[in-house]
Each structure stands twice: as C-alpha cells, then as structure tokens.
Design an enzyme around this catalytic site. Structure first.
Site, PDB file in Angstrom:
ATOM      1  CG  HIS A 127      30.254  31.481  30.427  1.00  0.00           C
ATOM      2  ND1 HIS A 127      30.208  32.454  31.402  1.00  0.00           N
ATOM      3  CD2 HIS A 127      30.129  30.301  31.103  1.00  0.00           C
ATOM      4  CE1 HIS A 127      30.051  31.887  32.591  1.00  0.00           C
ATOM      5  NE2 HIS A 127      30.007  30.597  32.456  1.00  0.00           N
ATOM      6  CB  CYS A 149      21.198  24.267   8.346  1.00  0.00           C
ATOM      7  SG  CYS A 149      19.834  23.596   9.266  1.00  0.00           S
ATOM      8  CB  CYS A 162      18.444  26.387   7.433  1.00  0.00           C
ATOM      9  SG  CYS A 162      18.458  25.049   6.206  1.00  0.00           S
ATOM     10  N   GLY A 202      38.105  39.877  38.571  1.00  0.00           N
ATOM     11  CA  GLY A 202      37.003  40.571  37.930  1.00  0.00           C
ATOM     12  C   GLY A 202      35.753  39.752  37.717  1.00  0.00           C
ATOM     13  CB  THR A 203      34.343  36.713  38.305  1.00  0.00           C
ATOM     14  OG1 THR A 203      33.069  36.078  38.202  1.00  0.00           O
ATOM     15  CG2 THR A 203      35.191  36.006  39.338  1.00  0.00           C
ATOM     16  CG  ASN A 228      35.900  42.355  42.285  1.00  0.00           C
ATOM     17  OD1 ASN A 228      35.575  43.531  42.252  1.00  0.00           O
ATOM     18  ND2 ASN A 228      35.109  41.378  41.870  1.00  0.00           N
ATOM     19  N   PRO A 229      37.907  45.290  42.670  1.00  0.00           N
ATOM     20  CG  PRO A 229      37.215  46.939  41.164  1.00  0.00           C
ATOM     21  CD  PRO A 229      37.640  45.521  41.259  1.00  0.00           C
TER      22      PRO A 229
HETATM   23  N1  APR Z   1      38.952  45.284  37.522  1.00  0.00           N
HETATM   24  C1  APR Z   1      38.617  44.145  38.208  1.00  0.00           C
HETATM   25  N2  APR Z   1      37.327  43.826  38.543  1.00  0.00           N
HETATM   26  C2  APR Z   1      36.370  44.704  38.181  1.00  0.00           C
HETATM   27  C3  APR Z   1      36.641  45.899  37.479  1.00  0.00           C
HETATM   28  C4  APR Z   1      38.011  46.173  37.144  1.00  0.00           C
HETATM   29  N3  APR Z   1      38.357  47.272  36.477  1.00  0.00           N
HETATM   30  N4  APR Z   1      35.461  46.554  37.260  1.00  0.00           N
HETATM   31  C5  APR Z   1      34.480  45.780  37.816  1.00  0.00           C
HETATM   32  N5  APR Z   1      35.029  44.673  38.372  1.00  0.00           N
HETATM   33  C6  APR Z   1      34.342  43.568  39.052  1.00  0.00           C
HETATM   34  C7  APR Z   1      33.028  43.929  39.718  1.00  0.00           C
HETATM   35  O1  APR Z   1      33.221  44.382  41.043  1.00  0.00           O
HETATM   36  C8  APR Z   1      32.265  42.606  39.685  1.00  0.00           C
HETATM   37  O2  APR Z   1      32.477  41.863  40.878  1.00  0.00           O
HETATM   38  O3  APR Z   1      34.002  42.624  38.066  1.00  0.00           O
HETATM   39  C9  APR Z   1      32.886  41.854  38.503  1.00  0.00           C
HETATM   40  C10 APR Z   1      31.959  41.644  37.319  1.00  0.00           C
HETATM   41  O4  APR Z   1      30.933  40.773  37.735  1.00  0.00           O
HETATM   42  P1  APR Z   1      29.735  40.404  36.745  1.00  0.00           P
HETATM   43  O5  APR Z   1      29.261  41.613  36.075  1.00  0.00           O
HETATM   44  O6  APR Z   1      28.774  39.588  37.530  1.00  0.00           O
HETATM   45  O7  APR Z   1      30.441  39.518  35.617  1.00  0.00           O
HETATM   46  P2  APR Z   1      30.901  37.993  35.687  1.00  0.00           P
HETATM   47  O8  APR Z   1      31.262  37.593  37.073  1.00  0.00           O
HETATM   48  O9  APR Z   1      31.889  37.779  34.641  1.00  0.00           O
HETATM   49  O10 APR Z   1      29.519  37.253  35.292  1.00  0.00           O
HETATM   50  C11 APR Z   1      29.528  35.856  35.180  1.00  0.00           C
HETATM   51  O11 APR Z   1      27.303  35.875  34.301  1.00  0.00           O
HETATM   52  O12 APR Z   1      25.861  37.089  33.066  1.00  0.00           O
HETATM   53  C12 APR Z   1      26.612  35.941  33.066  1.00  0.00           C
HETATM   54  O13 APR Z   1      27.522  34.675  31.289  1.00  0.00           O
HETATM   55  C13 APR Z   1      27.639  35.898  31.943  1.00  0.00           C
HETATM   56  O14 APR Z   1      29.959  35.220  32.040  1.00  0.00           O
HETATM   57  C14 APR Z   1      28.968  35.977  32.684  1.00  0.00           C
HETATM   58  C15 APR Z   1      28.624  35.423  34.047  1.00  0.00           C
END
Ligand code: APR
Length: 258
Positions: A127, A149, A162, A202-203, A228-229
C-alpha cells in the site's frame, strides 16, 4: 510431563512450523504497529475509520476536491510517526530475516515504514509509503510524458504544487479504488504460492487483494496461522490461531532457541 494449555499448544505448533519451514511468508497489517502507538484503521474506538470516513480522506476524489484536508491528515500522521519506534514484533521479524537470509518474505499493508526501520529488508509494501510523495498527474506542460513536474511551491497547510502547471504532490500511498504497485504484488503472490507457512499478523483481512494472499497460500498447500487478539475475516483460511498481541507473540515464534 508438563501439559500445555491450548494457547501454549498453539504457540508451540506455530513456532515448530516456522522453524521447520525453508520458505515462510508473513503478511502484516496495522495491528503489528498498534503497540508502537500507531492507530489501526478498524478497531472500534481507536481505529482511524472510527473518527474519519475513508471516502473523505483516502481516495483520489477526496484529494482532488479537498487537497488541503487530505494533505493535512497525512501530514499529521507523518509527524506522529516521528515519535514512535518499531516494537518487539517488528524487531523479531527483522532479526529472523538477518539470521536466516532468504527464508522469510515480509509482505505488509502498512505504510508506516516501521518494518524497514526495524531492519527488515526487501519488504513488499503493498500500500505504498506514507513518507514518500508523488505527482498526482503527469505534468501538463511537459513535452514528453516522462518529464515530471519539477519546481514546487508550497503554501503552509497546502500540498506542494508544480509552479508551472499547478499539479499537486500527493502521498505515495495506495488509496481506495487504486491499483497496488504491480511489482510488489507480483512478488507477494509468488511468495504466497511457494511458502510452506504463512503467518497473518494484525490484519482484519477486510481489504483485497492483500487479504487474498492468505487464501492463495492456503490453496497452494501452505499452513496458515493467524495472529490477532480478535477474530478476523481471515480466520476461515487459518489452520491455527494465536490470540494475542503481535509484540508479545512474534518474539516467541521467531526468537532463537534458548
Ligand atoms: N497485535 C496484533 N493484532 C492487533 C493488535 C495487536 N496488538 N491490535 C489490534 N490488532 C488487530 C485487530 O484486531 C484488527 O483485526 O489488527 C487488525 C487491524 O485491522 P485494520 O484496522 O482493518 O487494519 P488492516 O487490516 O491493516 O487494514 C487494511 O485497510 O484502511 C485500509 O489501506 C488501509 O492497509 C490498510 C487496509
């Protein structure tokens, strides 16, 4: 003989799978930087999208209609990033890469640069990078399309422009509705197809094509673990879960044997 509780059992299995694999892919999202103090996007209260609408700030249309609003939002995020540090999770991945060159492909959705600051190399940043800018359009006055530019004028609180054609500089990140950088995506798909283990960290798994990489790895026969928690949309492709914070679990998974 010690009996492990389910979490310890899962951790032991994930660690074993990682250390037995010669090709590992790690896909990270905003959660890996949460413990560095970088807000995620979709976490209920603290996520950026809880206070802002993505369509108002992370689309080309939003930038064209309100350039100063979008520019200042990114400027604020950039300045906050100067006050955060990579955490133990970022460091554990970078250390493993240094100890085992070529074994781990790190794919990230994050634009914060914390993996790179922790020492990770060849990070596939799907990204883009919030630290970089690029021109919004080709230069209207350029004789040749590749002539970008050059001269910028910048007013406080406004994106640099520009001086010749008025073109705007924009953050070099991928906004909603935009294509991902082709080379990085191709390399990420190749890693997902070939990996023996994929760790998804963490996604929320809400955004494609990045989230699709976990499905690709699963279909290609890799073992997929989700760290992921909280439950995520990629739980359905996981063989196992690690329900805890990345900065705590990643050192336990990737750290050296005592
Ligand atoms: N450790 C691991 N996971 C965690 C923690 C932690 N300490 N804290 C939060 N999380 C998890 C949450 O439970 C959630 O599932 O991280 C995840 C974050 O999810 P999003 O906020 O949706 O972020 P992401 O998945 O990276 O978003 C994807 O969306 O907005 C766009 O371009 C942006 O790259 C981003 C994309």
């Amino acid at each position: 003989m010690t009996t492990l509780n389910p979490d310890e059992e899962a951790l032991a299995q994930a660690r074993q799978a990682v250390h037995a694999a010669s090709r590992i892919a790690v896909l990270t999202g905003a959660g890996v930087s949460a413990e560095s103090g970088v807000p995620t996007f979709r976490d209920a209260q603290s996520g950026l999208w809880a206070s802002f609408k993505p369509e108002d700030l992370a689309t080309e249309d939003a930038f064209r209609s309100h350039p100063e609003r979008v520019w200042n939002w990114y400027a604020e995020r950039r300045s906050r990033l100067q006050h955060v540090q990579p955490n133990a999770g970022h460091v554990a991945l970078a250390d493993f890469q240094q100890r085992h060159p070529g074994r781990l492909t790190l794919i990230t959705q994050n634009v914060d640069g914390l993996h790179q600051r922790a020492g990770s190399t060849d990070v596939l940043a799907l990204h883009g990078s919030i630290a970089d800018d690029r021109w919004l359009d080709p230069c209207a006055l350029a004789r040749r399309p590749q002539d970008a530019c050059s001269v910028t004028v910048a007013q406080p609180g406004q994106p640099p422009q520009c001086a010749e054609c008025g073109n705007l500089l924009r953050p070099d990140v991928v906004w909603f509705g935009e294509m991902l950088p082709a080379e990085a995506l191709r390399a990420a798909e190749y890693a997902a197809l070939r990996c023996q283990v994929m760790l998804v960290v963490g996604t929320s798994g809400a955004v494609y094509p990045a989230a699709g990489l976990a499905h690709t790895a699963r279909q290609a026969g890799a073992q997929v673990w989700v760290l992921n928690p909280h439950p995520s949309e990629l739980d359905e492709v996981a063989h196992g879960f690690l329900r805890g914070p990345a900065a705590e679990y990643l050192p336990l998974i990737f750290g050296e044997d005592d």
